[in-house]
Design a protein around this motif. Structure first.
Motif, PDB file in Angstrom:
ATOM      1  N   ARG A  40      -8.731 117.695 111.833  1.00 18.62           N
ATOM      2  CA  ARG A  40      -7.279 117.770 111.930  1.00 18.62           C
ATOM      3  C   ARG A  40      -6.839 116.783 113.002  1.00 18.62           C
ATOM      4  O   ARG A  40      -7.540 116.574 113.985  1.00 18.62           O
ATOM      5  CB  ARG A  40      -6.938 119.201 112.301  1.00 18.62           C
ATOM      6  CG  ARG A  40      -5.585 119.445 112.779  1.00 18.62           C
ATOM      7  CD  ARG A  40      -5.454 120.884 113.226  1.00 18.62           C
ATOM      8  NE  ARG A  40      -4.298 121.407 112.569  1.00 18.62           N
ATOM      9  CZ  ARG A  40      -4.008 122.659 112.402  1.00 18.62           C
ATOM     10  NH1 ARG A  40      -4.819 123.581 112.839  1.00 18.62           N
ATOM     11  NH2 ARG A  40      -2.916 123.022 111.808  1.00 18.62           N
ATOM     12  N   THR A  42      -3.246 113.977 114.398  1.00 20.41           N
ATOM     13  CA  THR A  42      -1.870 113.515 114.308  1.00 20.41           C
ATOM     14  C   THR A  42      -1.865 112.015 114.063  1.00 20.41           C
ATOM     15  O   THR A  42      -2.581 111.272 114.737  1.00 20.41           O
ATOM     16  CB  THR A  42      -1.124 113.828 115.624  1.00 20.41           C
ATOM     17  OG1 THR A  42      -1.228 115.231 115.879  1.00 20.41           O
ATOM     18  CG2 THR A  42       0.337 113.445 115.521  1.00 20.41           C
ATOM     19  N   ASP A  61       3.025 112.870 111.594  1.00 16.60           N
ATOM     20  CA  ASP A  61       2.525 113.893 110.672  1.00 16.60           C
ATOM     21  C   ASP A  61       1.215 114.470 111.194  1.00 16.60           C
ATOM     22  O   ASP A  61       0.344 113.730 111.655  1.00 16.60           O
ATOM     23  CB  ASP A  61       2.268 113.322 109.276  1.00 16.60           C
ATOM     24  CG  ASP A  61       3.525 113.091 108.473  1.00 16.60           C
ATOM     25  OD1 ASP A  61       4.604 113.568 108.885  1.00 16.60           O
ATOM     26  OD2 ASP A  61       3.433 112.440 107.420  1.00 16.60           O
ATOM     27  N   GLU A  62       1.073 115.785 111.106  1.00 16.93           N
ATOM     28  CA  GLU A  62      -0.192 116.431 111.428  1.00 16.93           C
ATOM     29  C   GLU A  62      -0.940 116.577 110.110  1.00 16.93           C
ATOM     30  O   GLU A  62      -0.376 117.066 109.131  1.00 16.93           O
ATOM     31  CB  GLU A  62       0.026 117.796 112.069  1.00 16.93           C
ATOM     32  CG  GLU A  62      -1.237 118.352 112.682  1.00 16.93           C
ATOM     33  CD  GLU A  62      -0.982 119.587 113.525  1.00 16.93           C
ATOM     34  OE1 GLU A  62      -1.931 120.385 113.621  1.00 16.93           O
ATOM     35  OE2 GLU A  62       0.118 119.743 114.052  1.00 16.93           O
ATOM     36  N   VAL A  63      -2.177 116.112 110.058  1.00 18.82           N
ATOM     37  CA  VAL A  63      -2.912 116.043 108.796  1.00 18.82           C
ATOM     38  C   VAL A  63      -4.295 116.682 108.894  1.00 18.82           C
ATOM     39  O   VAL A  63      -4.851 116.837 109.980  1.00 18.82           O
ATOM     40  CB  VAL A  63      -3.073 114.568 108.331  1.00 18.82           C
ATOM     41  CG1 VAL A  63      -1.731 113.942 108.006  1.00 18.82           C
ATOM     42  CG2 VAL A  63      -3.813 113.732 109.361  1.00 18.82           C
ATOM     43  N   LEU A  64      -4.813 117.041 107.723  1.00 21.14           N
ATOM     44  CA  LEU A  64      -6.207 117.457 107.571  1.00 21.14           C
ATOM     45  C   LEU A  64      -6.913 116.319 106.854  1.00 21.14           C
ATOM     46  O   LEU A  64      -6.364 115.745 105.912  1.00 21.14           O
ATOM     47  CB  LEU A  64      -6.313 118.720 106.721  1.00 21.14           C
ATOM     48  CG  LEU A  64      -5.795 120.010 107.318  1.00 21.14           C
ATOM     49  CD1 LEU A  64      -5.922 121.136 106.291  1.00 21.14           C
ATOM     50  CD2 LEU A  64      -6.560 120.374 108.570  1.00 21.14           C
ATOM     51  N   ALA A  91      -4.473 116.703 103.363  1.00 23.58           N
ATOM     52  CA  ALA A  91      -3.184 117.401 103.335  1.00 23.58           C
ATOM     53  C   ALA A  91      -2.358 117.070 104.566  1.00 23.58           C
ATOM     54  O   ALA A  91      -2.892 116.729 105.622  1.00 23.58           O
ATOM     55  CB  ALA A  91      -3.407 118.907 103.276  1.00 23.58           C
ATOM     56  N   LEU A  93       0.134 118.876 107.185  1.00 21.32           N
ATOM     57  CA  LEU A  93       0.434 120.247 107.613  1.00 21.32           C
ATOM     58  C   LEU A  93       1.896 120.407 107.958  1.00 21.32           C
ATOM     59  O   LEU A  93       2.572 119.525 108.334  1.00 21.32           O
ATOM     60  CB  LEU A  93      -0.423 120.618 108.831  1.00 21.32           C
ATOM     61  CG  LEU A  93      -1.921 120.534 108.590  1.00 21.32           C
ATOM     62  CD1 LEU A  93      -2.673 120.800 109.872  1.00 21.32           C
ATOM     63  CD2 LEU A  93      -2.343 121.537 107.535  1.00 21.32           C
TER      64      LEU A  93
END
Length: 93
Positions: A40, A42, A61-64, A91, A93
């Protein structure tokens, strides 16, 4: 979120990984050797995208992302970042 002076090319993004978990939910402290690589982070910079494929993520965006995504690591002013293709992101988040 950090401010960097790096502009990724094409469909690449620059991600600042989240810190690895220090404790489990029950309060057990995880030793350094047992910590898993974070999946995870940013987004701190994005490239312009490809000609026919604009990027769907943006700065902040915060992402996986996949466990083995972002094999390119760089360190800028003491902060470690990953460079990965947008397709490595699973994805937002």
């Amino acid at each position: 979120m950090s401010q960097v002076n790096i502009k990724p090319l094409a469909d690449r993004v620059l991600v600042e990984p989240a810190a690895a978990e220090e404790k489990t939910a029950s309060g057990i402290i995880i030793p350094e050797t047992a910590k898993e690589k974070p999946q995870r982070g940013t987004i701190v910079a994005v490239g312009p995208g490809k000609k026919d494929e604009p990027l769907t993520v943006k700065v902040g965006d915060e992402v996986l992302y996949g466990k083995f995504a972002g094999n390119e690591k760089i360190t800028v002013e003491g902060t470690e970042y990953l460079i990965m293709r947008e397709t490595d992101i699973i994805a937002i988040l």
